[in-house]
Design an enzyme around this catalytic site. Structure first.
Site, PDB file in Angstrom:
ATOM      1  N   MET A   1       4.364   1.184  -4.259  1.00 41.25           N
ATOM      2  CA  MET A   1       5.468   1.632  -5.115  1.00 41.25           C
ATOM      3  C   MET A   1       6.557   0.567  -5.160  1.00 41.25           C
ATOM      4  O   MET A   1       7.102   0.251  -6.227  1.00 41.25           O
ATOM      5  CB  MET A   1       6.030   2.939  -4.572  1.00 41.25           C
ATOM      6  CG  MET A   1       5.048   4.088  -4.549  1.00 41.25           C
ATOM      7  SD  MET A   1       5.708   5.531  -3.655  1.00 41.25           S
ATOM      8  CE  MET A   1       4.234   6.576  -3.577  1.00 41.25           C
TER       9      MET A   1
ATOM     10  N   SER B   1       0.835  -1.197   0.000  1.00 37.48           N
ATOM     11  CA  SER B   1       0.000   0.000   0.000  1.00 37.48           C
ATOM     12  C   SER B   1       0.870   1.247   0.000  1.00 37.48           C
ATOM     13  O   SER B   1       1.802   1.360   0.801  1.00 37.48           O
ATOM     14  CB  SER B   1      -0.886  -0.008   1.257  1.00 37.48           C
ATOM     15  OG  SER B   1      -1.594   1.200   1.400  1.00 37.48           O
ATOM     16  N   SER B   2       0.594   2.186  -0.909  1.00 30.31           N
ATOM     17  CA  SER B   2       1.304   3.461  -0.975  1.00 30.31           C
ATOM     18  C   SER B   2       2.805   3.215  -1.195  1.00 30.31           C
ATOM     19  O   SER B   2       3.185   2.700  -2.241  1.00 30.31           O
ATOM     20  CB  SER B   2       1.023   4.276   0.282  1.00 30.31           C
ATOM     21  OG  SER B   2       1.488   5.602   0.144  1.00 30.31           O
ATOM     22  N   SER B   3       3.659   3.521  -0.242  1.00 34.54           N
ATOM     23  CA  SER B   3       5.081   3.223  -0.411  1.00 34.54           C
ATOM     24  C   SER B   3       5.300   1.747  -0.705  1.00 34.54           C
ATOM     25  O   SER B   3       6.144   1.377  -1.526  1.00 34.54           O
ATOM     26  CB  SER B   3       5.850   3.619   0.851  1.00 34.54           C
ATOM     27  OG  SER B   3       7.208   3.253   0.757  1.00 34.54           O
TER      28      SER B   3
ATOM     29  N   HIS C   1      -6.781   8.102  -0.293  1.00 29.88           N
ATOM     30  CA  HIS C   1      -5.539   7.345  -0.070  1.00 29.88           C
ATOM     31  C   HIS C   1      -5.784   6.364   1.066  1.00 29.88           C
ATOM     32  O   HIS C   1      -5.313   6.560   2.200  1.00 29.88           O
ATOM     33  CB  HIS C   1      -4.410   8.321   0.254  1.00 29.88           C
ATOM     34  CG  HIS C   1      -3.044   7.738   0.063  1.00 29.88           C
ATOM     35  ND1 HIS C   1      -2.526   7.445  -1.176  1.00 29.88           N
ATOM     36  CD2 HIS C   1      -2.092   7.375   0.957  1.00 29.88           C
ATOM     37  CE1 HIS C   1      -1.311   6.944  -1.044  1.00 29.88           C
ATOM     38  NE2 HIS C   1      -1.026   6.879   0.241  1.00 29.88           N
TER      39      HIS C   1
END
Length: 427
Positions: free
Chosen positions: A155, A150-152, A287
């Protein structure tokens, strides 16, 4: 939150695992979150936790589940569904904890030059060491290793699939960015990032080349990928879903036009690009992904669960019936992309049971994905058809659907709407 899943076992002596050269907290109760130390080469200085279900096959699959900035592995363990689903499906979960400060708290390194090279160092090498440790310790299946986050962590999911395509079979990236989106550490900083500043726009070829240049001699099968993003995400812009889709479809040599679109749940719009790339646009979500049920869909994509699509429509859609109607269309454009939300109101006196709405898309616009309807074709005169949950429009009631499209500068709304063959008023 159960004690069985959240209790961290105290170190009961220093049990040296000579085969792996690692010291861990005890494995006496496998179905507990356990920290592993000295798991191998660790240039990122990361921490590792592992969740091993009590019941599992002889060669279980592995899911590497990665947290967002400011989080950690134990937090993602307790705040997501991956370990509870591991109890059901018998796979091992690795929870890495990032240790590098990046302005948002501790984040996974997807910005440094070292991280972008195979064997270059930093967090990717540490994560592969975790996978290798678990393979040796728990006899896991090397052909069923998957990444998600998730998120970072989302990525890093795309990052790991680019740098180590031979290690991972598939990935599911929640609110992530394409590989090599960040130029350097300064580009990752809050408020100064070109990548997440809302203006990132490269060609599919440029994105694909970034992946291919990591391993120019790689000739194996690339891992497939599932991409998730909320349309109202104001931290990692929704437009980056398009950029990620362009990167991975280019890597696979696929068209940027989906082979199919549907809405497997209310507010979820899915685009399929062959069987290699899937996109999920979550209508109105910020987010905040993954939310309930999304982990199971990711596991199904990995081939772990063998479950059908979420909320399938078991019955054929009813035959469309004509009815008076009005339509309102709202466009939200950016760079060379846009979303358009369409609201159909039944202005007649009888229900509409099953609907198809035809409309004309402006020149230069091409639909990439959509929600709450299916679309065919993707440009010109388009027909949107209801999905199972919104087939009926009662008198004076409305249904809403929408789509994401690319454009060449013309961001006008669609026009010439007709519901089941009857022209609709607009307003």
């Amino acid at each position: 939150m159960t004690a069985r899943r959240t209790t961290f076992l105290a170190l009961l002596g220093s049990a040296l695992l000579t085969a792996a050269g690692a010291v861990i907290t005890p494995a006496a109760s496998a179905a507990s979150l356990t920290e592993v130390t000295n798991f191998g080469d660790n240039p990122g200085g990361m921490r590792m936790h592992v969740y091993v279900p009590d019941t599992r096959p002889a060669n279980p699959a592995v899911v590497v589940a990665m947290h967002g900035c400011g989080g950690n592995g134990p937090g993602f363990h307790s705040g997501s569904e991956f370990s509870s689903l591991a109890d059901r499906y018998g796979y091992v979960v690795i929870y890495p904890s990032a240790q590098q400060e990046a302005g948002f708290g501790k984040c996974f390194d997807t910005w440094s030059e070292a991280s972008k090279r195979r064997g270059g160092g930093s967090d990717p090498v540490s994560i592969v060491s975790m996978v290798n440790y678990v393979k040796q310790r728990y006899n896991t299946d090397p052909n069923r290793v998957f990444a998600t986050g998730s998120s970072s962590g989302g990525m890093m999911t795309q990052h790991m699939l680019a740098v180590y395509p031979d290690v991972f079979k598939a990935g599911a990236s929640f609110m992530g960015v394409p590989f090599n989106c960040f130029a350097n550490a300064a580009d990752y900083a809050p408020g100064r990032s070109q990548c997440t500043g809302g203006s990132m726009n490269r060609t599919p070829q440029q994105w694909g080349d970034a992946v291919r240049q990591v391993n120019p001699g790689f000739s194996g099968t690339r891992p497939k990928i599932q991409l998730w993003h909320g349309t109202a995400d104001n931290l990692v812009p929704y437009s980056l879903l398009q950029e990620s889709m362009e990167q991975w479809t280019n890597v696979f040599g696929l068209s940027q036009t989906p082979t199919s679109t549907d809405s497997p749940r209310a507010g979820w719009n899915r685009g399929k690009y062959s069987d290699k790339v899937e996109t999920y646009s979550i209508q109105g979500a910020g987010h905040s992904l993954p939310s309930g049920g999304m982990a199971a869909v990711a596991l199904d994509f990995f081939g772990i669960t063998g479950t059908p699509d979420p909320d399938p429509d078991p019955d054929p859609d009813p035959e469309p019936t004509p009815g008076a109607c009005s339509v309102r269309a709202v466009v939200n454009p950016w760079n060379n992309g846009l979303t358009e939300s369409v609201t159909i109101t039944n202005t007649g006196t009888t229900p509409v049971n099953g609907w198809s709405l035809t409309f004309t898309l402006p020149s230069g616009q091409t639909i990439g994905s959509g929600w709450n309807a299916t679309f065919s074709p993707s440009s010109g005169q388009v027909t949107a058809r209801n999905v199972g949950h919104n087939a009926t429009i009662s008198p004076s009631r409305s249904v809403e659907f929408g789509f994401q499209a690319t454009h060449n500068g013309n961001t006008a709304a669609a026009s010439a709407f007709a519901l089941n063959g009857a022209t609709c008023s607009t307003g």
